[in-house]
Design a protein around this motif. Structure first.
Motif, PDB file in Angstrom:
ATOM      1  N   LEU A 254       0.871  -1.139   0.255  1.00 41.27           N
ATOM      2  CA  LEU A 254      -0.230   0.018  -0.009  1.00 41.27           C
ATOM      3  C   LEU A 254       0.934   1.252   0.087  1.00 41.27           C
ATOM      4  O   LEU A 254       0.245   2.425  -0.611  1.00 41.27           O
ATOM      5  CB  LEU A 254      -1.117   0.000   1.137  1.00 41.27           C
ATOM      6  CG  LEU A 254      -1.850   1.246   1.450  1.00 41.27           C
ATOM      7  CD1 LEU A 254      -2.867   1.233   0.301  1.00 41.27           C
ATOM      8  CD2 LEU A 254      -2.488   1.122   2.731  1.00 41.27           C
ATOM      9  N   GLN A 255       1.993   0.889   0.662  1.00 40.77           N
ATOM     10  CA  GLN A 255       2.825   2.324   0.872  1.00 40.77           C
ATOM     11  C   GLN A 255       3.898   2.536  -0.448  1.00 40.77           C
ATOM     12  O   GLN A 255       4.548   3.641  -0.568  1.00 40.77           O
ATOM     13  CB  GLN A 255       3.755   2.147   1.892  1.00 40.77           C
ATOM     14  CG  GLN A 255       3.105   2.185   3.233  1.00 40.77           C
ATOM     15  CD  GLN A 255       2.135   3.439   3.408  1.00 40.77           C
ATOM     16  OE1 GLN A 255       2.298   4.445   3.304  1.00 40.77           O
ATOM     17  NE2 GLN A 255       0.851   3.356   3.763  1.00 40.77           N
ATOM     18  N   SER A 256       3.686   1.564  -1.444  1.00 43.15           N
ATOM     19  CA  SER A 256       4.525   1.796  -2.850  1.00 43.15           C
ATOM     20  C   SER A 256       3.954   2.957  -3.376  1.00 43.15           C
ATOM     21  O   SER A 256       3.043   3.414  -3.518  1.00 43.15           O
ATOM     22  CB  SER A 256       4.395   0.579  -3.503  1.00 43.15           C
ATOM     23  OG  SER A 256       3.016   0.423  -4.242  1.00 43.15           O
ATOM     24  N   GLU A 257       5.025   3.526  -4.351  1.00 39.13           N
ATOM     25  CA  GLU A 257       4.679   4.930  -4.904  1.00 39.13           C
ATOM     26  C   GLU A 257       3.514   4.641  -5.984  1.00 39.13           C
ATOM     27  O   GLU A 257       2.615   5.291  -6.184  1.00 39.13           O
ATOM     28  CB  GLU A 257       6.180   5.479  -5.921  1.00 39.13           C
ATOM     29  CG  GLU A 257       5.776   6.585  -6.461  1.00 39.13           C
ATOM     30  CD  GLU A 257       7.093   6.988  -7.254  1.00 39.13           C
ATOM     31  OE1 GLU A 257       6.972   7.870  -8.073  1.00 39.13           O
ATOM     32  OE2 GLU A 257       8.046   6.596  -7.053  1.00 39.13           O
ATOM     33  N   ALA A 258       3.671   3.424  -6.574  1.00 37.93           N
ATOM     34  CA  ALA A 258       2.390   3.017  -7.535  1.00 37.93           C
ATOM     35  C   ALA A 258       1.234   2.928  -7.146  1.00 37.93           C
ATOM     36  O   ALA A 258       0.224   3.484  -7.433  1.00 37.93           O
ATOM     37  CB  ALA A 258       2.850   1.675  -8.103  1.00 37.93           C
ATOM     38  N   VAL A 259       1.028   2.420  -5.836  1.00 36.26           N
ATOM     39  CA  VAL A 259      -0.406   2.427  -5.124  1.00 36.26           C
ATOM     40  C   VAL A 259      -0.847   3.463  -4.589  1.00 36.26           C
ATOM     41  O   VAL A 259      -1.808   3.936  -4.715  1.00 36.26           O
ATOM     42  CB  VAL A 259      -0.346   1.084  -4.000  1.00 36.26           C
ATOM     43  CG1 VAL A 259      -1.597   1.256  -3.641  1.00 36.26           C
ATOM     44  CG2 VAL A 259      -0.142  -0.271  -4.720  1.00 36.26           C
ATOM     45  N   GLN A 260       0.104   4.411  -4.115  1.00 36.38           N
ATOM     46  CA  GLN A 260      -0.201   5.414  -3.623  1.00 36.38           C
ATOM     47  C   GLN A 260      -0.688   6.578  -4.621  1.00 36.38           C
ATOM     48  O   GLN A 260      -1.580   7.265  -4.363  1.00 36.38           O
ATOM     49  CB  GLN A 260       0.950   6.092  -2.791  1.00 36.38           C
ATOM     50  CG  GLN A 260       1.040   5.627  -1.444  1.00 36.38           C
ATOM     51  CD  GLN A 260       0.025   5.974  -0.620  1.00 36.38           C
ATOM     52  OE1 GLN A 260      -0.448   7.100  -0.210  1.00 36.38           O
ATOM     53  NE2 GLN A 260      -0.420   4.758   0.119  1.00 36.38           N
ATOM     54  N   SER A 261      -0.032   6.594  -5.893  1.00 38.21           N
ATOM     55  CA  SER A 261      -0.517   7.383  -7.013  1.00 38.21           C
ATOM     56  C   SER A 261      -1.683   6.901  -7.674  1.00 38.21           C
ATOM     57  O   SER A 261      -2.304   7.681  -8.230  1.00 38.21           O
ATOM     58  CB  SER A 261       0.759   7.545  -8.047  1.00 38.21           C
ATOM     59  OG  SER A 261       0.688   6.240  -8.684  1.00 38.21           O
ATOM     60  N   ALA A 262      -1.866   5.634  -7.431  1.00 41.54           N
ATOM     61  CA  ALA A 262      -3.231   5.158  -8.144  1.00 41.54           C
ATOM     62  C   ALA A 262      -4.567   5.531  -7.278  1.00 41.54           C
ATOM     63  O   ALA A 262      -5.511   5.652  -7.697  1.00 41.54           O
ATOM     64  CB  ALA A 262      -3.063   3.494  -8.185  1.00 41.54           C
ATOM     65  N   LEU A 263      -4.308   5.681  -5.791  1.00 43.35           N
ATOM     66  CA  LEU A 263      -5.568   5.667  -5.057  1.00 43.35           C
ATOM     67  C   LEU A 263      -6.446   7.138  -5.435  1.00 43.35           C
ATOM     68  O   LEU A 263      -7.549   6.754  -5.507  1.00 43.35           O
ATOM     69  CB  LEU A 263      -5.046   6.050  -3.575  1.00 43.35           C
ATOM     70  CG  LEU A 263      -4.397   4.523  -3.078  1.00 43.35           C
ATOM     71  CD1 LEU A 263      -4.033   4.616  -1.473  1.00 43.35           C
ATOM     72  CD2 LEU A 263      -5.431   3.373  -3.200  1.00 43.35           C
ATOM     73  N   PRO A 264      -5.868   8.302  -5.707  1.00 46.58           N
ATOM     74  CA  PRO A 264      -6.695   9.395  -5.851  1.00 46.58           C
ATOM     75  C   PRO A 264      -7.436   9.024  -7.308  1.00 46.58           C
ATOM     76  O   PRO A 264      -8.611   9.369  -7.413  1.00 46.58           O
ATOM     77  CB  PRO A 264      -5.694  10.551  -6.109  1.00 46.58           C
ATOM     78  CG  PRO A 264      -4.762  10.063  -5.318  1.00 46.58           C
ATOM     79  CD  PRO A 264      -4.295   8.677  -5.584  1.00 46.58           C
ATOM     80  N   GLU A 265      -7.076   8.264  -8.270  1.00 51.10           N
ATOM     81  CA  GLU A 265      -7.582   8.175  -9.595  1.00 51.10           C
ATOM     82  C   GLU A 265      -8.605   7.212  -9.429  1.00 51.10           C
ATOM     83  O   GLU A 265      -9.827   7.263  -9.893  1.00 51.10           O
ATOM     84  CB  GLU A 265      -6.451   7.714 -10.473  1.00 51.10           C
ATOM     85  CG  GLU A 265      -7.127   7.822 -11.871  1.00 51.10           C
ATOM     86  CD  GLU A 265      -6.178   7.659 -12.953  1.00 51.10           C
ATOM     87  OE1 GLU A 265      -6.372   7.142 -14.299  1.00 51.10           O
ATOM     88  OE2 GLU A 265      -4.894   7.802 -12.811  1.00 51.10           O
ATOM     89  N   LEU A 266      -8.228   6.196  -8.298  1.00 50.97           N
ATOM     90  CA  LEU A 266      -9.226   5.234  -8.132  1.00 50.97           C
ATOM     91  C   LEU A 266     -10.496   5.687  -7.491  1.00 50.97           C
ATOM     92  O   LEU A 266     -11.843   5.373  -7.812  1.00 50.97           O
ATOM     93  CB  LEU A 266      -8.756   3.998  -7.321  1.00 50.97           C
ATOM     94  CG  LEU A 266      -7.719   3.011  -7.936  1.00 50.97           C
ATOM     95  CD1 LEU A 266      -7.164   2.184  -6.961  1.00 50.97           C
ATOM     96  CD2 LEU A 266      -8.571   2.288  -9.122  1.00 50.97           C
ATOM     97  N   LYS A 267     -10.298   6.566  -6.507  1.00 52.61           N
ATOM     98  CA  LYS A 267     -11.456   7.233  -5.849  1.00 52.61           C
ATOM     99  C   LYS A 267     -12.305   7.922  -6.706  1.00 52.61           C
ATOM    100  O   LYS A 267     -13.545   8.101  -6.763  1.00 52.61           O
ATOM    101  CB  LYS A 267     -10.985   8.249  -4.668  1.00 52.61           C
ATOM    102  CG  LYS A 267     -10.281   7.362  -3.396  1.00 52.61           C
ATOM    103  CD  LYS A 267      -9.562   8.348  -2.520  1.00 52.61           C
ATOM    104  CE  LYS A 267      -9.047   7.398  -1.478  1.00 52.61           C
ATOM    105  NZ  LYS A 267      -8.567   8.521  -0.233  1.00 52.61           N
ATOM    106  N   SER A 268     -11.754   8.812  -7.961  1.00 49.57           N
ATOM    107  CA  SER A 268     -12.512   9.399  -8.737  1.00 49.57           C
ATOM    108  C   SER A 268     -13.199   8.674  -9.760  1.00 49.57           C
ATOM    109  O   SER A 268     -14.435   9.198 -10.352  1.00 49.57           O
ATOM    110  CB  SER A 268     -11.434  10.370  -9.679  1.00 49.57           C
ATOM    111  OG  SER A 268     -10.755   9.639 -10.487  1.00 49.57           O
ATOM    112  N   CYS A 269     -12.962   7.275  -9.869  1.00 48.95           N
ATOM    113  CA  CYS A 269     -13.707   6.578 -10.897  1.00 48.95           C
ATOM    114  C   CYS A 269     -14.491   5.575 -10.174  1.00 48.95           C
ATOM    115  O   CYS A 269     -15.064   4.552 -10.745  1.00 48.95           O
ATOM    116  CB  CYS A 269     -12.965   5.652 -12.214  1.00 48.95           C
ATOM    117  SG  CYS A 269     -11.657   4.874 -11.245  1.00 48.95           S
TER     118      CYS A 269
END
Length: 292
Positions: A254-269
């Protein structure tokens, strides 16, 4: 359930002798090794009640089955985790499952009814159809609950574990009887404590509208970041026919850069996005924890 309710405990699907109890004992071992904590295990009559014990702070942890290699996901676990707030997966435990047929019958041919948990019956379906064709299969809340019928009638059999046979002093008629030799079940260790780091991360989400491409759009958020998925599971939202929510397991911290960057976009869709925790997986062999 035990009359003693303590928040300093591990809830599991009982009674004594279930496979979940074996996983709960492994959980106690894991907590002792990793957190220096010694907690008792307490049986509950259903998976949902064990999970709710954590939500109500009657227990600090719950050990519940989430997926079997033969029969797939345990729907009660997924549905209850979605319904309740703030639950976090602390660890996953994989337990090899080897079913036995227990009975006081004089022979296999004398068995007229077989009891067990629906998952256990399904995992032994081929064997039961071959060796006990036409025998009624009766579901119970757990593999151990099924044993209460065995002493009542010598024509009754129960699918349970070798450990349960020893605990309750019952004869084993046949073993192993599961259809796949590598049958195993994955359990989640659930708590209200934050679970923010581990090699695996689980998410759950619902979509804002049942329109073409909405799921693909969500999964592309992960794909374009090269985040591998080990599982995607759909469950009805129970709001309307054809309306689904999704459980996704990521092979990423969860703390990886890839997952952290994905979370805001996931929340938007997504309509609702739940982060169920980041955790590691260990296998339990002969009651001992093995590293992932």
């Amino acid at each position: 359930m035990s009359e003693l309710i303590s928040s300093e405990s591990i809830a599991y699907l009982g009674p004594t002798g279930t496979y979940t109890e074996s996983a709960a004992l492994a959980c106690a071992q894991w907590l002792s090794q990793t957190r220096g904590r010694t907690l008792p295990i307490l049986p509950y009559p259903s998976i949902a009640q064990a999970i709710r014990a954590v939500a109500k702070q009657e227990a600090q942890f719950a050990v519940v089955p989430v997926e079997n290699s033969t029969e797939g996901s345990v729907r009660t676990t997924l549905d209850t985790v979605w319904q309740l707030e703030a639950l976090q997966i602390q660890q996953a435990l994989v337990l090899p499952i080897s079913h036995a047929l227990l009975s006081r019958a004089s022979s296999l041919e004398a068995i007229e009814t077989v009891y067990s948990h629906p998952q256990a019956l399904a995992q032994c379906q081929g064997w039961l159809e071959t060796f006990l064709p036409g025998v009624p299969l009766i579901p119970t809340n757990s593999t151990t609950e099924a044993l209460q019928h065995v002493d009542d009638n010598p024509t009754i059999g129960a699918v349970s574990s070798q450990r349960a046979a020893q605990l309750y002093n019952l004869p084993i008629v046949a073993h192993p009887i599961n259809d796949l030799p590598d049958n195993c079940t994955r359990f989640w260790v659930i708590s209200l404590e934050p679970a923010i780091t581990g090699k695996h991360t689980s998410l759950a989400f619902s979509l804002p509208a049942n329109v073409p491409g909405s799921l693909v759009k969500t999964l592309e958020v992960l794909a374009k970041r090269n985040i591998n998925l080990s599982r995607v599971e759909s469950r009805p939202t129970k709001r309307a026919v054809g309306d689904y929510l999704f459980f996704v397991d990521l092979e990423a911290d969860l703390q990886s850069e890839a997952v952290q960057s994905a979370l805001p976009e996931l929340k938007s869709c997504t309509e609702t996005l739940k982060i169920l925790g980041s955790y590691n997986i260990q296998t339990v062999i002969d009651g001992q924890l093995k590293p992932e």
